[in-house]
Design a protein around this motif. Structure first.
Motif, PDB file in Angstrom:
ATOM      1  N   UNK A 135     -41.856  -5.090 -48.384  1.00 10.32           N
ATOM      2  CA  UNK A 135     -42.744  -4.023 -48.852  1.00 10.32           C
ATOM      3  C   UNK A 135     -41.996  -2.840 -49.456  1.00 10.32           C
ATOM      4  N   UNK A 136     -40.685  -2.842 -49.440  1.00  9.85           N
ATOM      5  CA  UNK A 136     -39.916  -1.798 -50.112  1.00  9.85           C
ATOM      6  C   UNK A 136     -39.295  -2.439 -51.348  1.00  9.85           C
ATOM      7  N   UNK A 151     -28.803   5.064 -47.048  1.00 13.19           N
ATOM      8  CA  UNK A 151     -27.702   5.896 -47.568  1.00 13.19           C
ATOM      9  C   UNK A 151     -27.068   5.236 -48.791  1.00 13.19           C
ATOM     10  N   UNK A 152     -26.919   3.927 -48.767  1.00 11.89           N
ATOM     11  CA  UNK A 152     -26.376   3.219 -49.929  1.00 11.89           C
ATOM     12  C   UNK A 152     -27.272   3.449 -51.152  1.00 11.89           C
ATOM     13  N   UNK A 153     -28.584   3.365 -50.968  1.00 10.14           N
ATOM     14  CA  UNK A 153     -29.526   3.606 -52.067  1.00 10.14           C
ATOM     15  C   UNK A 153     -29.476   5.071 -52.517  1.00 10.14           C
ATOM     16  N   UNK A 154     -29.366   5.989 -51.560  1.00  8.59           N
ATOM     17  CA  UNK A 154     -29.304   7.420 -51.897  1.00  8.59           C
ATOM     18  C   UNK A 154     -28.043   7.739 -52.699  1.00  8.59           C
ATOM     19  N   UNK A 169     -45.581   6.274 -55.271  1.00  8.06           N
ATOM     20  CA  UNK A 169     -44.581   7.142 -55.901  1.00  8.06           C
ATOM     21  C   UNK A 169     -44.424   8.414 -55.062  1.00  8.06           C
ATOM     22  N   UNK A 170     -43.226   8.690 -54.545  1.00  5.77           N
ATOM     23  CA  UNK A 170     -43.038   9.857 -53.680  1.00  5.77           C
ATOM     24  C   UNK A 170     -43.516  11.175 -54.302  1.00  5.77           C
ATOM     25  N   UNK A 171     -43.268  11.368 -55.593  1.00 13.29           N
ATOM     26  CA  UNK A 171     -43.685  12.615 -56.223  1.00 13.29           C
ATOM     27  C   UNK A 171     -45.202  12.763 -56.209  1.00 13.29           C
ATOM     28  N   UNK A 172     -45.914  11.668 -56.394  1.00 13.96           N
ATOM     29  CA  UNK A 172     -47.377  11.709 -56.388  1.00 13.96           C
ATOM     30  C   UNK A 172     -47.928  11.861 -54.967  1.00 13.96           C
ATOM     31  N   UNK A 173     -47.376  11.116 -54.037  1.00 13.69           N
ATOM     32  CA  UNK A 173     -47.861  11.130 -52.659  1.00 13.69           C
ATOM     33  C   UNK A 173     -47.500  12.440 -51.953  1.00 13.69           C
ATOM     34  N   UNK A 232     -36.878   3.869 -42.725  1.00 14.74           N
ATOM     35  CA  UNK A 232     -36.632   2.531 -43.260  1.00 14.74           C
ATOM     36  C   UNK A 232     -35.517   2.546 -44.286  1.00 14.74           C
ATOM     37  N   UNK A 233     -35.751   1.897 -45.400  1.00 13.33           N
ATOM     38  CA  UNK A 233     -34.732   1.754 -46.441  1.00 13.33           C
ATOM     39  C   UNK A 233     -34.689   2.950 -47.390  1.00 13.33           C
ATOM     40  N   UNK A 234     -35.453   4.000 -47.078  1.00 11.64           N
ATOM     41  CA  UNK A 234     -35.303   5.253 -47.801  1.00 11.64           C
ATOM     42  C   UNK A 234     -36.238   5.520 -48.951  1.00 11.64           C
ATOM     43  N   UNK A 235     -37.289   4.730 -49.102  1.00  8.05           N
ATOM     44  CA  UNK A 235     -38.202   4.939 -50.228  1.00  8.05           C
ATOM     45  C   UNK A 235     -38.636   6.400 -50.329  1.00  8.05           C
TER      46      UNK A 235
END
Length: 193
Positions: free
Chosen positions: A23-24, A86-89, A33-37, A54-57
């Motif tokens: 789901x991520x 952190x890897x994604x960030x 979308x984080x900006x919208x939510x 979780x995986x940082x969404x």
């Protein structure tokens, strides 16, 4: 039993790290979308907490919203989730704004005051919601907000009502039910003293 057994990779009742990939994914980036939510709640310079990151969404999305003067405290029960986040960030160039924290199932382990707390698709996994909301209330600044979003496929309207009732018994009040796709929601703030 496979190598992905829940008992070996996550506390009982908690989504294991390997399942989070289902789901991520790129579709979620379109739907949630984080900006919208979160754009109405998270502003530059804020300290925000992402519980069950979780995986940082949302952690990575909020790191963009808080800007260089803000901070995201990303909390999860599983070190593997924090490592992936952190890897994604780092790839997004936002790791410096995110403070990863490993928690326990029975204790969030935070004392940092926060402007905003996100609990996205995770409160149904909390074994003691009374303790959970009492702790969150101590973290919020006086004008702070907590956004709860629960998955409609797991949490009924009645389940969410019970959760909100617990939060209200802890001195929080529901001020809004934001429209977030596939979710049942409640926006909470500290109640009158």
């Amino acid at each position: 039993m496979t190598s992905h057994s829940i008992s070996s990779s996550a506390p009982q009742g908690v989504c294991p790290w390997w399942l989070a990939y289902t789901f991520d994914n790129p579709v979620r980036r379109l739907i949630h979308r984080p900006q919208k939510v979160l754009g109405n709640y998270v502003k530059e310079g804020m300290t925000v907490i992402d519980l069950g990151c979780g995986m940082g969404h949302f952690s990575i999305g909020m790191a963009g919203l808080v800007g260089s003067t803000g901070k995201v405290i990303a909390v999860d029960l599983q070190q593997k989730m924090l490592d992936i986040m952190i890897k994604r960030a780092r790839r997004a160039g936002l790791a410096g704004r995110i403070d990863p924290r490993l928690s326990r199932a029975d204790d969030i382990g935070l004392e940092d005051p926060a402007d905003f707390i996100l609990a996205f698709w995770m409160v149904h996994e909390v074994p003691d919601q009374q303790k959970f909301f009492n702790h969150l209330k101590t973290l919020l600044i006086s004008e702070g907000r907590i956004l709860i979003a629960e998955p409609k496929m797991h949490v009924t309207a009645e389940d969410l009502k019970r959760t909100v009732d617990v939060a209200q018994s802890c001195g929080l009040q529901c001020i809004e039910k934001p429209d977030i796709r596939f979710s049942r929601t409640a926006l909470l703030c500290p109640g009158p003293n």
